[in-house]
Design an enzyme around this catalytic site. Structure first.
Site, short mmCIF file in Angstrom:
data_model
loop_
_atom_site.label_atom_id
_atom_site.label_comp_id
_atom_site.label_asym_id
_atom_site.label_seq_id
_atom_site.Cartn_x
_atom_site.Cartn_y
_atom_site.Cartn_z
N ASP A 1 0.97 -1.21 -0.04
CA ASP A 1 0.06 0.05 0.03
C ASP A 1 0.82 1.19 -0.20
O ASP A 1 1.74 1.41 0.82
CB ASP A 1 -0.87 0.08 1.32
CG ASP A 1 -1.62 1.25 1.41
OD1 ASP A 1 -1.85 2.14 0.56
OD2 ASP A 1 -1.93 1.71 2.60
N ASN B 1 -0.65 4.38 -0.53
CA ASN B 1 -1.13 5.68 -0.37
C ASN B 1 -2.02 5.84 0.85
O ASN B 1 -2.80 6.72 1.29
CB ASN B 1 -2.22 6.03 -1.59
CG ASN B 1 -3.28 4.79 -1.60
OD1 ASN B 1 -3.52 3.83 -0.74
ND2 ASN B 1 -4.26 5.10 -2.56
N ASP C 1 -4.47 3.78 2.64
CA ASP C 1 -5.70 3.42 2.82
C ASP C 1 -5.90 1.99 3.25
O ASP C 1 -6.87 1.53 3.42
CB ASP C 1 -6.51 3.55 1.46
CG ASP C 1 -5.98 2.91 0.31
OD1 ASP C 1 -5.15 1.93 0.43
OD2 ASP C 1 -6.61 2.86 -0.74
N ASP D 1 -1.64 -1.46 -3.92
CA ASP D 1 -2.16 -0.78 -5.19
C ASP D 1 -1.01 -1.05 -6.20
O ASP D 1 -0.11 -1.59 -5.99
CB ASP D 1 -2.12 0.60 -5.01
CG ASP D 1 -1.16 1.25 -4.08
OD1 ASP D 1 0.04 1.02 -4.23
OD2 ASP D 1 -1.41 2.09 -3.10
N ASP E 1 -9.90 -16.45 -15.92
CA ASP E 1 -10.67 -17.08 -14.77
C ASP E 1 -11.92 -17.74 -15.35
O ASP E 1 -12.47 -17.44 -16.18
CB ASP E 1 -11.03 -15.83 -14.15
CG ASP E 1 -11.78 -16.19 -12.77
OD1 ASP E 1 -10.71 -16.62 -11.65
OD2 ASP E 1 -12.87 -16.12 -12.63
N GLU F 1 -7.76 -21.05 -16.32
CA GLU F 1 -8.22 -21.63 -15.13
C GLU F 1 -9.56 -22.52 -15.44
O GLU F 1 -10.68 -22.11 -15.85
CB GLU F 1 -8.76 -20.62 -14.00
CG GLU F 1 -8.96 -21.30 -12.63
CD GLU F 1 -9.87 -20.29 -11.62
OE1 GLU F 1 -9.80 -20.63 -10.48
OE2 GLU F 1 -10.77 -19.69 -12.17
#
Length: 546
Positions: free
Chosen positions: A31, A33, A35, A39, A210, A279
């Protein structure tokens, strides 16, 4: 990047054969930023670390615009980045830096369904006559108002939800907020191929597709037959999930999927060096892989067959031999951990055992095929025990306490031993266990004997052996807990053996075997005394055969 100008980075167009692909779950990587959620800039910041592992590519789980009901696997805009993760400019920086480090970039794509917040579905659900009215799977109720058939959702309960505006049900194989796209509609197929092309034009090297066998459904909406209790096993779901009570012949893995695989390959063949990893979870996953993978279909198949509880040598051998027999024309991809299952060190009874963690990396990277290593595997991370009040995964919340969901394998990467493990300056989206902080990157980086440094050593050593990268595989009879096989390519023949137990083992070598041991792989090496191979607990043995 100019649209329509595909990027090819690296040595060969078939770079993916034998490649080690490092899976990054962006919410939990780094992370930047504050939060509490990882990211794209966090991935950029840690790409030098990824490169130090010696992997060939990264696979980044979804970062597209999404309401995050299923943490990004419910996409509301296939061509934009969710602000939680950054911007398209951040993604372009990620691509550029990865390529500068010689790392390929693969991204997740979810073709079978979208979010219910996608503009297509917002329009489709309004009435039966709009331009997107048949872009999703809609069906009339039975005369008594009940659902059109008995199909079930993997996440629990019926796979149908009522929409009063249309007075119809829509299909969802997963969450009700993940409506199923109607791939019988040519316009839907064309739109989804355009979305893939958008990212290929941007420069991605590959895509992990997926639930790729879920794209088509049975147009007659026939009921799935019941499955006897003694056969209720699953891949990606447990036997006590109602989903296991049916044979899923009609809601997925339909024959029409094969033509879609060929359409996908036609698109990817326009981008030399790009690859697809599908997958697949079906009633016969290995059989479906054999159908879906080949020169005119997917490049690689990815199943749940080694993401189960059975860790016996017999099971691993049977699984690999099965796919070798059924898919001689195709290329498998193996994994023992990912973002959907309990971490292998815990699942297979070796939690906290560094020798076991080292062995797992060596084992999965020695099978014929490509490999997906999940972030934290190189640290020997165990499954985190996430209390119910901290759970985020809707799957786990629905099936608690029998199934605790997928959060235990999704907790943030421990970069150091600080309170938030160097992952964030704020409370993280999932708690970070103390035992993970003790296994941090910083701690292991400074320890020459750590799991991290053993992983680096093994992956770089593996690169020097063509037989391990792309060679044929043949198993050798050996007693439990010894798994033994040969790998052979370009005149090089290797003997590979693993002791899968926490006790020492020995094996009488077959007649005619005169192995010359290779000991610079970094694992707990076995030794040969006459015709006896002695393997320490969690031991490994690599040797050349004349």
């Amino acid at each position: 990047m100019v649209a329509g100008a595909p990027v090819a980075v690296g040595r060969a167009l078939d770079w993916w054969r034998g490649a080690v692909i490092y899976q990054i779950y962006p919410r939990s990587f780094l992370d930047t930023n504050g939060d509490g959620v990882g990211d794209l800039p966090g991935i950029v910041d840690r790409l030098d670390y990824v490169a130090s592992l010696g992997v060939d590519a990264i696979w980044v789980s979804p970062f597209f615009k999404s309401p995050m009901a299923d943490f990004g696997y419910d996409i509301s805009d296939y061509r934009d980045i969710d602000p939680l993760f950054g911007t398209l400019a951040d993604f372009d920086r990620l691509l550029a830096k990865a390529h500068s480090l010689g790392i390929k970039v693969m991204i997740d794509q979810v073709l079978s369904h979208s979010s219910d917040q996608h503009e297509w579905f917002r329009q489709s659900r309004q009435d039966r006559v709009n331009d997107k009215s048949d872009w999703y799977v809609w069906a009339d109720p039975k005369p008594d108002g009940s659902a059109p058939n008995n199909w079930l959702s993997i996440f629990g309960g019926p796979a149908w939800k009522w929409e009063p505006r249309r007075e119809q049900y829509y299909l969802h194989n997963f969450l009700s907020s993940q409506p199923q796209l109607n791939f019988h509609n040519p316009a839907v197929r064309a739109a989804m191929l355009d979305n893939l092309q958008f990212w290929l034009d941007r420069g991605v090297d590959g895509m992990r597709l997926d639930s790729i066998n879920f794209c088509f459904h049975d147009e007659q909406l026939r009921d799935n037959p019941a499955k006897p209790a003694e056969l209720r096993t699953g891949r990606g779901f447990s036997a006590d999930n109602p989903y296991a009570y049916q044979y899923h012949y009609y809601n997925n893995t339909r024959p029409e999927n094969l033509a879609l695989m060929e359409d996908l390959r036609t698109l990817f063949d326009r981008y030399p060096g790009s690859t697809m990893l599908g997958e697949i979870s079906s009633e016969d996953s290995l059989g479906t892989m054999a159908e879906y993978v080949g020169d005119t279909r997917l490049h690689m198949g990815y199943s749940f067959e080694l993401l189960v509880e059975d860790f016996s040598a017999a099971y691993i051998r049977a699984t690999v031999e099965d796919i070798e027999t059924r898919m001689p024309h195709g290329w498998p991809c193996w994994a023992v951990s990912n973002h959907d299952v309990m971490r292998a060190t815990t699942r297979w009874g070796g939690a906290g055992d560094d020798d076991f963690a080292r062995q797992l990396v060596a084992l999965v990277c020695s099978l014929r095929g490509s490999v997906c290593l999940y972030q934290g595997e190189e640290l020997g991370l165990t499954e985190a025990d996430v209390p119910f009040e901290a759970l985020q995964d809707p799957y786990g919340i629905s099936f608690w306490p029998n199934f605790k969901g997928r959060d235990g394998c999704r907790t943030p990467m421990p970069w150091d031993d600080s309170a938030q493990a160097g992952f964030t300056d704020s409370p993280p989206w999932l708690p970070i266990p103390a035992e993970h902080r003790a296994r941090s990157v910083a701690a292991q980086d400074a320890d020459p004997g750590s799991v991290l440094n053993a992983t680096r050593r093994f992956l770089r050593w593996r690169q020097s052996l063509p037989a391990l990268l792309q060679g044929d595989i043949a198993f050798i009879d050996a007693p439990e807990p010894v798994l033994a096989f040969t790998r052979e390519a370009r005149g090089e023949r290797l003997l590979v053996a693993f002791n899968l137990s926490a006790d020492a083992a020995q094996w009488t070598l077959p007649d005619g075997f005169e192995p010359r041991a290779i000991d610079d792989h970094g694992g707990l090496a076995g030794r040969v005394d006459g015709r006896q191979l002695h393997l320490p607990a969690r031991g490994v043995f690599f040797a050349r055969l004349d």
